[in-house]
Design a protein around this motif. Structure first.
Motif, PDB file in Angstrom:
ATOM      1  N   SER A 170     -14.149  -0.863  -1.760  1.00 21.75           N
ATOM      2  CA  SER A 170     -12.777  -0.392  -1.951  1.00 21.75           C
ATOM      3  C   SER A 170     -12.084  -1.155  -3.082  1.00 21.75           C
ATOM      4  CB  SER A 170     -11.974  -0.561  -0.662  1.00 21.75           C
ATOM      5  OG  SER A 170     -10.611  -0.313  -0.879  1.00 21.75           O
ATOM      6  N   ASP A 171     -11.183  -0.467  -3.770  1.00 20.40           N
ATOM      7  CA  ASP A 171     -10.367  -1.106  -4.801  1.00 20.40           C
ATOM      8  C   ASP A 171      -9.172  -1.852  -4.203  1.00 20.40           C
ATOM      9  OD1 ASP A 171     -11.968  -0.173  -6.850  1.00 20.40           O
ATOM     10  OD2 ASP A 171     -10.772   1.643  -7.156  1.00 20.40           O
ATOM     11  N   GLN A 172      -8.842  -1.558  -2.944  1.00 21.84           N
ATOM     12  CA  GLN A 172      -7.621  -2.115  -2.357  1.00 21.84           C
ATOM     13  C   GLN A 172      -7.605  -3.647  -2.345  1.00 21.84           C
ATOM     14  OE1 GLN A 172      -5.123  -0.359  -1.919  1.00 21.84           O
ATOM     15  NE2 GLN A 172      -5.878   1.722  -1.785  1.00 21.84           N
ATOM     16  N   PRO A 173      -8.694  -4.314  -1.888  1.00 21.33           N
ATOM     17  CA  PRO A 173      -8.617  -5.780  -1.885  1.00 21.33           C
ATOM     18  C   PRO A 173      -8.486  -6.367  -3.279  1.00 21.33           C
ATOM     19  CG  PRO A 173     -10.830  -5.029  -1.328  1.00 21.33           C
ATOM     20  CD  PRO A 173      -9.942  -3.833  -1.294  1.00 21.33           C
ATOM     21  N   MET A 174      -9.052  -5.692  -4.283  1.00 20.18           N
ATOM     22  CA  MET A 174      -8.933  -6.177  -5.660  1.00 20.18           C
ATOM     23  C   MET A 174      -7.488  -6.049  -6.151  1.00 20.18           C
ATOM     24  SD  MET A 174     -11.949  -7.231  -6.306  1.00 20.18           S
ATOM     25  CE  MET A 174     -12.038  -7.638  -4.553  1.00 20.18           C
ATOM     26  N   GLN A 175      -6.848  -4.923  -5.835  1.00 20.41           N
ATOM     27  CA  GLN A 175      -5.451  -4.750  -6.237  1.00 20.41           C
ATOM     28  C   GLN A 175      -4.561  -5.795  -5.565  1.00 20.41           C
ATOM     29  OE1 GLN A 175      -4.572  -0.681  -5.300  1.00 20.41           O
ATOM     30  NE2 GLN A 175      -5.968   0.147  -6.829  1.00 20.41           N
ATOM     31  N   LEU A 176      -4.827  -6.064  -4.290  1.00 18.92           N
ATOM     32  CA  LEU A 176      -4.062  -7.087  -3.582  1.00 18.92           C
ATOM     33  C   LEU A 176      -4.302  -8.466  -4.203  1.00 18.92           C
ATOM     34  CD1 LEU A 176      -4.697  -5.878   0.067  1.00 18.92           C
ATOM     35  CD2 LEU A 176      -2.489  -5.873  -1.107  1.00 18.92           C
ATOM     36  N   ALA A 177      -5.557  -8.763  -4.518  1.00 19.03           N
ATOM     37  CA  ALA A 177      -5.892 -10.058  -5.110  1.00 19.03           C
ATOM     38  C   ALA A 177      -5.198 -10.238  -6.452  1.00 19.03           C
ATOM     39  CB  ALA A 177      -7.406 -10.186  -5.268  1.00 19.03           C
ATOM     40  N   LEU A 178      -5.136  -9.175  -7.242  1.00 17.63           N
ATOM     41  CA  LEU A 178      -4.459  -9.250  -8.543  1.00 17.63           C
ATOM     42  C   LEU A 178      -2.973  -9.536  -8.365  1.00 17.63           C
ATOM     43  CD1 LEU A 178      -6.256  -6.264 -10.268  1.00 17.63           C
ATOM     44  CD2 LEU A 178      -6.359  -8.646 -11.033  1.00 17.63           C
ATOM     45  N   GLU A 179      -2.351  -8.923  -7.366  1.00 18.72           N
ATOM     46  CA  GLU A 179      -0.937  -9.176  -7.098  1.00 18.72           C
ATOM     47  C   GLU A 179      -0.708 -10.612  -6.607  1.00 18.72           C
ATOM     48  OE1 GLU A 179       1.082  -6.216  -4.701  1.00 18.72           O
ATOM     49  OE2 GLU A 179      -0.359  -4.697  -5.333  1.00 18.72           O
ATOM     50  N   LEU A 180      -1.696 -11.138  -5.887  1.00 22.18           N
ATOM     51  CA  LEU A 180      -1.558 -12.469  -5.296  1.00 22.18           C
ATOM     52  C   LEU A 180      -1.965 -13.591  -6.235  1.00 22.18           C
ATOM     53  CD1 LEU A 180      -2.996 -11.612  -1.784  1.00 22.18           C
ATOM     54  CD2 LEU A 180      -0.678 -12.432  -2.217  1.00 22.18           C
ATOM     55  N   LYS A 213      -7.963   2.211   9.437  1.00 19.05           N
ATOM     56  CA  LYS A 213      -8.048   0.746   9.360  1.00 19.05           C
ATOM     57  C   LYS A 213      -7.727   0.240   7.951  1.00 19.05           C
ATOM     58  CE  LYS A 213     -11.112  -3.123  10.510  1.00 19.05           C
ATOM     59  NZ  LYS A 213     -12.443  -3.519  11.023  1.00 19.05           N
ATOM     60  N   LEU A 214      -8.333   0.835   6.940  1.00 17.86           N
ATOM     61  CA  LEU A 214      -8.128   0.384   5.572  1.00 17.86           C
ATOM     62  C   LEU A 214      -6.671   0.554   5.148  1.00 17.86           C
ATOM     63  CD1 LEU A 214      -9.107  -0.600   2.809  1.00 17.86           C
ATOM     64  CD2 LEU A 214      -9.820   1.748   2.301  1.00 17.86           C
ATOM     65  N   ALA A 215      -6.098   1.735   5.394  1.00 15.36           N
ATOM     66  CA  ALA A 215      -4.718   1.993   4.993  1.00 15.36           C
ATOM     67  C   ALA A 215      -3.748   1.089   5.738  1.00 15.36           C
ATOM     68  CB  ALA A 215      -4.366   3.455   5.241  1.00 15.36           C
ATOM     69  N   ALA A 216      -3.982   0.869   7.029  1.00 15.78           N
ATOM     70  CA  ALA A 216      -3.076   0.049   7.830  1.00 15.78           C
ATOM     71  C   ALA A 216      -3.109  -1.415   7.385  1.00 15.78           C
ATOM     72  CB  ALA A 216      -3.443   0.161   9.304  1.00 15.78           C
ATOM     73  N   LYS A 217      -4.311  -1.952   7.192  1.00 16.79           N
ATOM     74  CA  LYS A 217      -4.436  -3.347   6.765  1.00 16.79           C
ATOM     75  C   LYS A 217      -3.842  -3.551   5.366  1.00 16.79           C
ATOM     76  CE  LYS A 217      -6.928  -5.240  10.185  1.00 16.79           C
ATOM     77  NZ  LYS A 217      -6.523  -6.455  10.930  1.00 16.79           N
ATOM     78  N   ALA A 219      -2.636   8.872   4.750  1.00 18.19           N
ATOM     79  CA  ALA A 219      -1.621   9.316   3.795  1.00 18.19           C
ATOM     80  C   ALA A 219      -0.213   9.042   4.305  1.00 18.19           C
ATOM     81  CB  ALA A 219      -1.792  10.804   3.500  1.00 18.19           C
ATOM     82  N   VAL A 220      -0.046   8.895   5.613  1.00 17.35           N
ATOM     83  CA  VAL A 220       1.250   8.534   6.187  1.00 17.35           C
ATOM     84  C   VAL A 220       1.509   7.035   6.014  1.00 17.35           C
ATOM     85  CG1 VAL A 220       2.587   8.392   8.335  1.00 17.35           C
ATOM     86  CG2 VAL A 220       1.184  10.417   7.853  1.00 17.35           C
ATOM     87  N   LEU A 221       0.444   6.227   6.161  1.00 20.51           N
ATOM     88  CA  LEU A 221       0.596   4.774   6.149  1.00 20.51           C
ATOM     89  C   LEU A 221       0.699   4.192   4.739  1.00 20.51           C
ATOM     90  CD1 LEU A 221      -2.035   3.935   8.904  1.00 20.51           C
ATOM     91  CD2 LEU A 221       0.441   4.002   9.164  1.00 20.51           C
ATOM     92  N   GLU A 222      -0.030   4.765   3.809  1.00 18.58           N
ATOM     93  CA  GLU A 222      -0.103   4.182   2.458  1.00 18.58           C
ATOM     94  C   GLU A 222       1.256   4.045   1.769  1.00 18.58           C
ATOM     95  OE1 GLU A 222      -2.930   6.731   0.628  1.00 18.58           O
ATOM     96  OE2 GLU A 222      -4.658   5.777   1.590  1.00 18.58           O
ATOM     97  N   PRO A 223       2.170   5.048   1.898  1.00 15.88           N
ATOM     98  CA  PRO A 223       3.452   4.912   1.171  1.00 15.88           C
ATOM     99  C   PRO A 223       4.469   3.983   1.827  1.00 15.88           C
ATOM    100  CG  PRO A 223       2.935   7.231   1.719  1.00 15.88           C
ATOM    101  CD  PRO A 223       2.054   6.363   2.535  1.00 15.88           C
ATOM    102  N   LEU A 224       4.202   3.478   3.028  1.00 18.66           N
ATOM    103  CA  LEU A 224       5.216   2.716   3.759  1.00 18.66           C
ATOM    104  C   LEU A 224       5.768   1.523   2.985  1.00 18.66           C
ATOM    105  CD1 LEU A 224       3.970   2.725   7.463  1.00 18.66           C
ATOM    106  CD2 LEU A 224       6.027   3.807   6.541  1.00 18.66           C
ATOM    107  N   PRO A 225       4.922   0.674   2.394  1.00 19.62           N
ATOM    108  CA  PRO A 225       5.489  -0.470   1.650  1.00 19.62           C
ATOM    109  C   PRO A 225       6.418  -0.033   0.519  1.00 19.62           C
ATOM    110  CG  PRO A 225       3.147  -0.796   2.050  1.00 19.62           C
ATOM    111  CD  PRO A 225       3.449   0.608   2.434  1.00 19.62           C
ATOM    112  N   ALA A 230      -2.670   1.034  14.358  1.00 18.91           N
ATOM    113  CA  ALA A 230      -3.418   1.953  13.495  1.00 18.91           C
ATOM    114  C   ALA A 230      -4.691   1.307  12.976  1.00 18.91           C
ATOM    115  CB  ALA A 230      -2.538   2.399  12.330  1.00 18.91           C
ATOM    116  N   ALA A 231      -4.675  -0.015  12.816  1.00 12.87           N
ATOM    117  CA  ALA A 231      -5.853  -0.718  12.299  1.00 12.87           C
ATOM    118  C   ALA A 231      -7.008  -0.718  13.293  1.00 12.87           C
ATOM    119  CB  ALA A 231      -5.481  -2.151  11.933  1.00 12.87           C
ATOM    120  N   GLN A 232      -6.749  -0.313  14.536  1.00 14.39           N
ATOM    121  CA  GLN A 232      -7.829  -0.244  15.523  1.00 14.39           C
ATOM    122  C   GLN A 232      -8.703   0.985  15.326  1.00 14.39           C
ATOM    123  OE1 GLN A 232      -8.091  -2.973  17.497  1.00 14.39           O
ATOM    124  NE2 GLN A 232      -6.277  -3.627  16.328  1.00 14.39           N
ATOM    125  N   GLU A 233      -8.189   1.974  14.602  1.00 17.74           N
ATOM    126  CA  GLU A 233      -8.935   3.209  14.375  1.00 17.74           C
ATOM    127  C   GLU A 233      -9.671   3.137  13.034  1.00 17.74           C
ATOM    128  OE1 GLU A 233      -9.055   5.533  16.631  1.00 17.74           O
ATOM    129  OE2 GLU A 233      -7.572   4.595  17.949  1.00 17.74           O
TER     130      GLU A 233
END
Length: 602
Positions: A223-233, A189-193, A153-159, A182-185
């Motif tokens: 996860s929905d995250q890679p799909m959201q990234l793919a849509l943006e890209l 890992k998911l939020a950091a990447k 929850a700390v990492l997700e809002p950074l961008p 953070a991605a080592q944990e």
């Protein structure tokens, strides 16, 4: 109440809130409420502190925020009260004094080193002040303070915090070491990447972002995250689409993803493929009303009048039966932040659908039905559009003078309305092929709005129709000077040169510039295919024109693709493409001229 008394009342309220905070026995950071009712306690506020707070608020209310800031910051440091620190920061921000707000936030963090809120505030202000490198230390400290399960929850809002940073590459470089750590944990890992990928997108490194999206999809396949990234890209990286299509093959019933994918395709100017996705949704989930609306608008764009009417009538039926979430022009997903019971939104959606149904009826030649739909429109904000459509119907019946009178009689309560009227009248004349009159109306419009790039662009198009090619080029270059990212102007000038078979290298450069803004736009791909044909590059021309025609099977694109196929010896396929184009738009000038010139019939 006089203004001065209102100000004093507001100040009194603020003072009261602060005093209540400080008088509370549990207001200080780290205080723990007792299990039983507490015994009476004396306030920690002494007379000097009370006076200090009173003076600070009075200075603020008399227009001295700088003095109030200093007085209250001193009080906050003395008490360590978090609410008072927040108050001081708000005073600084309201005075647009970011550096002073940061000083107060740092003082808060020093006073309460275990306060997550203080750390968050410092990081937010450093982002606001474009100091990403300075945010690294408090970010590390905040992560150390936060329980492992809550660090995502700390990492997700950074961008989002740094989305307005003027130098996004600096942000990526500063925060990357923290995010990599953070991605080592496993827990983060998911939020950091994901955060790293979003920062890479902001920094213009779409290749890096795609690699991260692919990596996330590998270790978090649900996860929905890679799909959201793919849509943006999607517009920048064609390989991103493979992530989406692969997920849809694995889960074809993922309606939410298919809706988002369809919208992304529509934004990328790929209406045929977008329509395919929405069509699939209507078959798999027929109650998804927004898919019917989106499909109807796309079928209209593709000039499939019957299919458009069918989809829009179904949307209208669902709108009336169950009052679904209205879909807007941006093809919003069903229920995205809208009140399904809002009668105003429902009525707006209904009237928008009537306008589209009128357009479909007009497209298939049923002018009476089109007029009937338009007469139903009664919302003031839609009546102007309905009047434009009714004028178009009159013009199609040969009543051009009456149509122009209808438009000219419309009210002009704002410059925007005048501009819309002039554009509509020029479009009527353009449809009637009265190029000279259309050019004259647009010249009048440009006199009234001399720096409007879209009006100047339309005037350039009419100059071309009048064979005033030098004037057209001057106007298009003026558009580019006013709006350097006006891709239509680059494309129009490049295509005009290619069509005349002159200055082909310059034509290619102009069209390439247009494609740099909208890489998948079918009509610009068509222009590039046409200039490659003029340059003698038949294989590349055919490749580009096939891409363009697949995305938008337009009659003019069909004319170009058919000619390249014909010249390349693929005459049977050329005839088929021309026939398809003639079915969609039998009066298309480019198609008819091509067929006549090559002495064949579709």
């Amino acid at each position: 109440m006089p203004e001065k008394f209102r100000r004093n009342a507001a100040g009194a309220f603020a003072i009261g809130a602060l005093l209540a905070s400080l008088l509370s026995p549990h207001a200080r950071a780290g205080a723990t409420p007792a299990a039983a009712a507490p015994s009476p306690m004396n306030s920690e506020m002494d007379a000097p502190l009370f006076y200090q707070l009173l003076v600070g608020e009075m200075e603020l209310n008399t227009g001295q925020p700088g003095v109030a800031y200093q007085v209250l910051l001193d009080a906050a440091r003395r008490t360590g009260d978090e609410a008072l620190f927040q108050r001081v920061i708000n005073i600084a921000l309201q005075a647009r004094a970011g550096d002073q707000a940061l000083i107060a936030a740092k003082a808060w963090r020093e006073s309460q080193p275990k306060s997550s809120a203080a750390h968050h505030m410092v990081i937010q202000l450093l982002a606001l002040l474009n100091r990403p490198a300075d945010a690294v230390e408090p970010l590390r400290s905040l992560l150390a303070l936060t329980p492992e399960a809550q660090r995502s929850a700390v990492l997700e809002p950074l961008p989002g915090l740094f989305q307005r940073a003027p130098e996004p590459k600096r942000v990526l470089a500063a925060l990357e070491p923290v995010l990599n750590n953070a991605a080592q944990e496993d827990a983060t890992k998911l939020a950091a990447k994901t955060a790293l990928a979003r920062l890479a997108i902001a920094a213009g490194d779409s290749k890096r972002a795609l690699a991260l999206a692919q990596e996330i999809d590998g270790f978090a396949p649900l996860s929905d995250q890679p799909m959201q990234l793919a849509l943006e890209l999607l517009p920048q990286q064609s390989e991103a689409e493979a992530l989406i299509t692969q997920r849809l093959r694995a889960k074809p019933d993922n309606v939410a993803l298919r809706l988002a994918y369809g919208r992304a395709l529509a934004r990328a100017q790929r209406p045929a493929e977008a329509a395919r996705e929405f069509r699939a949704i209507t078959l798999a989930s027929p109650s998804t009303s927004s898919a019917w609306f989106a499909l109807g608008t796309l079928e209209l764009d593709l000039r499939h009048a019957d299919a458009a009417e069918k989809a829009l009538r179904e949307y209208l039926r669902q709108l009336e039966d169950s009052k679904p979430a209205p879909a807007n022009d941006q093809l919003k997903a069903e229920g995205e932040g809208e009140d399904k019971t809002d009668p105003q939104a429902t009525n707006e959606a209904r009237q928008q659908t009537w306008l589209l149904l009128a357009q479909a009826a007009e497209m298939r030649g049923d002018l009476k039905a089109a007029d009937a739909w338009l007469l139903k429109v009664d919302l003031p904000q839609r009546q102007l559009e309905a009047s434009f459509r009714r004028a178009s119907l009159l013009a199609r019946q040969g009543k051009l003078s009456e149509a122009r009178q209808l438009l000219q009689a419309l009210p002009e309560t704002s410059p925007e309305e005048l501009r819309a009227k002039l554009l509509a009248e020029s479009q009527l004349l353009r449809d009637a092929q009265d190029w000279s009159a259309a050019h004259q109306v647009l010249a009048t419009a440009v006199e009234r709005f001399p720096n409007d790039p879209d009006l100047i662009y339309e005037q350039a198009m009419m100059a071309e129709k009048l064979d005033r090619l030098d004037a057209m080029e001057i106007l298009l270059r003026k558009v580019i000077a006013i709006k350097p990212d006006h891709h239509h102007a680059y494309n129009a000038l490049g295509y005009s040169l290619a069509e005349r078979n002159v200055r082909l290298d310059e034509a290619k450069s102009l069209i390439a510039k247009a494609l740099s803004f909208v890489p998948s736009e079918p009509f610009i791909l068509d222009s590039m295919g046409w200039v490659e044909y003029r340059l003698g590059n038949l294989a590349e021309a055919q490749r580009l024109l096939r891409l363009s025609y697949a995305a938008r099977p337009d009659a003019e694109i069909a004319a170009h693709l058919g000619e390249v196929l014909w010249i390349g010896g693929q005459r049977e396929e050329a005839q088929r493409i021309w026939s398809e184009g003639a079915l969609r738009d039998p009066k298309n000038e480019a198609l008819r001229e091509t067929v006549k010139r090559l002495k064949t019939q579709p």
